[in-house]
Design a protein around this motif. Structure first.
Motif, PDB file in Angstrom:
ATOM      1  N   ASP A  49       0.805  -1.185   0.000  1.00  0.00           N
ATOM      2  CA  ASP A  49      -0.043   0.041   0.001  1.00  0.00           C
ATOM      3  C   ASP A  49       0.973   1.221   0.129  1.00  0.00           C
ATOM      4  O   ASP A  49       1.944   1.233   0.401  1.00  0.00           O
ATOM      5  CB  ASP A  49      -0.890   0.002   1.240  1.00  0.00           C
ATOM      6  CG  ASP A  49      -1.854  -1.027   1.335  1.00  0.00           C
ATOM      7  OD1 ASP A  49      -2.321  -1.758   0.117  1.00  0.00           O
ATOM      8  OD2 ASP A  49      -2.303  -1.350   2.476  1.00  0.00           O
ATOM      9  N   LYS A  50       0.430   2.241  -0.428  1.00  0.00           N
ATOM     10  CA  LYS A  50       0.934   3.835  -0.356  1.00  0.00           C
ATOM     11  C   LYS A  50       1.595   4.025   0.681  1.00  0.00           C
ATOM     12  O   LYS A  50       2.746   4.484   0.769  1.00  0.00           O
ATOM     13  CB  LYS A  50      -0.019   4.767  -0.548  1.00  0.00           C
ATOM     14  CG  LYS A  50       0.688   6.170  -1.037  1.00  0.00           C
ATOM     15  CD  LYS A  50      -0.464   7.193  -1.520  1.00  0.00           C
ATOM     16  CE  LYS A  50       0.490   8.394  -1.990  1.00  0.00           C
ATOM     17  NZ  LYS A  50      -0.608   9.473  -2.566  1.00  0.00           N
ATOM     18  N   ASP A  51       0.931   3.751   2.043  1.00  0.00           N
ATOM     19  CA  ASP A  51       1.520   4.052   3.261  1.00  0.00           C
ATOM     20  C   ASP A  51       2.349   3.121   3.974  1.00  0.00           C
ATOM     21  O   ASP A  51       2.928   3.370   4.970  1.00  0.00           O
ATOM     22  CB  ASP A  51       0.441   4.470   4.297  1.00  0.00           C
ATOM     23  CG  ASP A  51      -0.586   3.293   4.471  1.00  0.00           C
ATOM     24  OD1 ASP A  51      -0.474   2.259   3.805  1.00  0.00           O
ATOM     25  OD2 ASP A  51      -1.457   3.382   5.451  1.00  0.00           O
ATOM     26  N   ALA A  52       2.547   1.863   3.004  1.00  0.00           N
ATOM     27  CA  ALA A  52       3.215   0.729   3.667  1.00  0.00           C
ATOM     28  C   ALA A  52       4.754   0.738   3.105  1.00  0.00           C
ATOM     29  O   ALA A  52       5.050   1.478   2.285  1.00  0.00           O
ATOM     30  CB  ALA A  52       2.779  -0.506   3.252  1.00  0.00           C
ATOM     31  N   THR A  53       5.653   0.198   4.155  1.00  0.00           N
ATOM     32  CA  THR A  53       7.061   0.462   3.650  1.00  0.00           C
ATOM     33  C   THR A  53       7.656  -0.952   3.598  1.00  0.00           C
ATOM     34  O   THR A  53       6.893  -2.017   4.013  1.00  0.00           O
ATOM     35  CB  THR A  53       7.892   1.130   4.916  1.00  0.00           C
ATOM     36  OG1 THR A  53       7.646   0.498   6.180  1.00  0.00           O
ATOM     37  CG2 THR A  53       7.460   2.698   4.825  1.00  0.00           C
ATOM     38  N   GLY A  54       8.988  -1.084   3.295  1.00  0.00           N
ATOM     39  CA  GLY A  54       9.666  -2.566   3.371  1.00  0.00           C
ATOM     40  C   GLY A  54       9.875  -3.127   1.990  1.00  0.00           C
ATOM     41  O   GLY A  54      10.141  -2.599   1.078  1.00  0.00           O
ATOM     42  N   LEU A  55      10.162  -4.289   2.054  1.00  0.00           N
ATOM     43  CA  LEU A  55      10.539  -5.216   0.887  1.00  0.00           C
ATOM     44  C   LEU A  55       9.572  -5.274  -0.196  1.00  0.00           C
ATOM     45  O   LEU A  55       8.491  -5.695  -0.174  1.00  0.00           O
ATOM     46  CB  LEU A  55      11.075  -6.614   1.589  1.00  0.00           C
ATOM     47  CG  LEU A  55      11.639  -7.440   0.558  1.00  0.00           C
ATOM     48  CD1 LEU A  55      12.830  -6.924  -0.151  1.00  0.00           C
ATOM     49  CD2 LEU A  55      11.940  -8.726   1.212  1.00  0.00           C
ATOM     50  N   LEU A  56       9.940  -5.067  -1.262  1.00  0.00           N
ATOM     51  CA  LEU A  56       9.286  -5.141  -2.636  1.00  0.00           C
ATOM     52  C   LEU A  56      10.118  -5.847  -3.585  1.00  0.00           C
ATOM     53  O   LEU A  56      11.286  -5.382  -3.891  1.00  0.00           O
ATOM     54  CB  LEU A  56       8.661  -3.761  -3.068  1.00  0.00           C
ATOM     55  CG  LEU A  56       7.584  -3.579  -4.376  1.00  0.00           C
ATOM     56  CD1 LEU A  56       6.542  -4.075  -3.765  1.00  0.00           C
ATOM     57  CD2 LEU A  56       7.356  -2.310  -4.484  1.00  0.00           C
ATOM     58  N   LEU A  57       9.567  -6.920  -4.283  1.00  0.00           N
ATOM     59  CA  LEU A  57      10.339  -7.419  -5.468  1.00  0.00           C
ATOM     60  C   LEU A  57       9.860  -6.705  -6.710  1.00  0.00           C
ATOM     61  O   LEU A  57       8.663  -6.551  -6.896  1.00  0.00           O
ATOM     62  CB  LEU A  57      10.384  -8.851  -5.561  1.00  0.00           C
ATOM     63  CG  LEU A  57      10.608  -9.903  -4.419  1.00  0.00           C
ATOM     64  CD1 LEU A  57      10.207 -11.100  -4.796  1.00  0.00           C
ATOM     65  CD2 LEU A  57      12.332  -9.611  -4.499  1.00  0.00           C
ATOM     66  N   LEU A  58      10.911  -6.534  -7.402  1.00  0.00           N
ATOM     67  CA  LEU A  58      10.401  -5.900  -8.904  1.00  0.00           C
ATOM     68  C   LEU A  58      11.112  -6.660  -9.949  1.00  0.00           C
ATOM     69  O   LEU A  58      12.259  -7.216  -9.845  1.00  0.00           O
ATOM     70  CB  LEU A  58      11.098  -4.326  -9.143  1.00  0.00           C
ATOM     71  CG  LEU A  58      10.589  -3.572  -8.020  1.00  0.00           C
ATOM     72  CD1 LEU A  58      11.376  -2.309  -8.000  1.00  0.00           C
ATOM     73  CD2 LEU A  58       9.109  -2.834  -8.586  1.00  0.00           C
TER      74      LEU A  58
END
Ligand code: URA
Length: 239
Positions: free
Chosen positions: A110-119
């Motif tokens: 989500d927009k307000d969430a942070t942390g690990l994202l894979l692209l």
């Protein structure tokens, strides 16, 4: 990466990796911007491996497909839609959005969430890791706006919690209480706003959501806004 490197026409290659369109490629080649070793490539139809090519004296970035771990900051959407600005693509290298296939997130935060994202630019990886059949575990740290009720670990672990508007219960989720209003939760599915909806259903609106692990891959000390290349084995070690 997941598929065998292919020889591409030079004009296709420039467009595939986000340098220019196929129609612009002739001008790039005429100017001698594309080399294989010392040799200037001037024929757009010549077939080459991306890994052997230099463009403006630089190797092609991620010639065999892109897969990176990104530390998403708060305040950015994971969307390609300019109506959803600011998006994470505004803080990632512009050439990634010009690649074809385009670089996309594997699932969203989500927009307000942070942390690990894979692209990645590899559709098969997106499919594998977001498919409900694969159950890739994801770990989140959560801060909520009310004291966590007793018995929440058992409820979330029970596989009986049905979210509003749904009929199928959530899969069992592992909850670790860290404080009165802090917890860690591991999910093996990814329904829409799932963590927020699970806590909200028990009277605890989520104030902060931070993802620290996907499969076996930890966010570790990757700084906010930074990314690093990863191998698919880092997420799903071959068993
Ligand atoms: N669950 C949510 O509610 N939001 C996210 O961003 C990820 C999981």
């Amino acid at each position: 990466m997941s598929s065998k490197p292919q020889r591409l026409r030079v004009d296709q290659l420039l467009s595939r990796f986000g340098y220019c369109s196929r129609s612009e490629a002739r001008a790039w080649l005429r100017r001698g911007r594309v080399l294989r070793g010392e040799e200037i490539l001037d024929d757009p139809s010549e077939r080459v491996l991306a890994s052997e090519v230099l463009v403006d004296d630089q190797p092609v970035e991620f010639p065999d497909g892109l897969l990176v771990a990104f530390h998403k900051p708060a305040g950015y959407t994971c969307s390609h839609d300019p109506n959803d600005r600011p998006t994470i693509f505004e803080i990632l290298p512009p050439r990634w959005t010009a690649r074809n296939p385009v670089v996309s997130p594997v699932g969203r935060l989500d927009k307000d969430a942070t942390g690990l994202l894979l692209l990645t630019d590899q559709g098969d990886l997106i499919h594998e890791w977001t498919s409900p059949r694969h159950h890739v575990p994801k770990l989140y740290e959560v801060t909520v706006d009310a004291d966590l009720p007793k018995g929440l670990e058992a409820l979330f672990a029970s596989g009986t919690l049905v979210l509003e508007g749904e009929t199928k219960p959530c899969l069992p989720a592992r909850l670790e209480i860290l404080g009165l209003r802090n917890a860690r939760i591991e999910l093996t599915e990814g329904r829409y706003h799932q963590v927020k909806r699970m806590f909200a259903s028990q009277g605890c609106p989520v104030l902060g959501l931070h993802r620290t692990r996907i499969g076996a891959l930890k966010l570790g000390d990757l700084a906010e806004g930074q990314w690093k290349p990863v191998s698919p084995d880092a997420i799903h070690p071959a068993s």
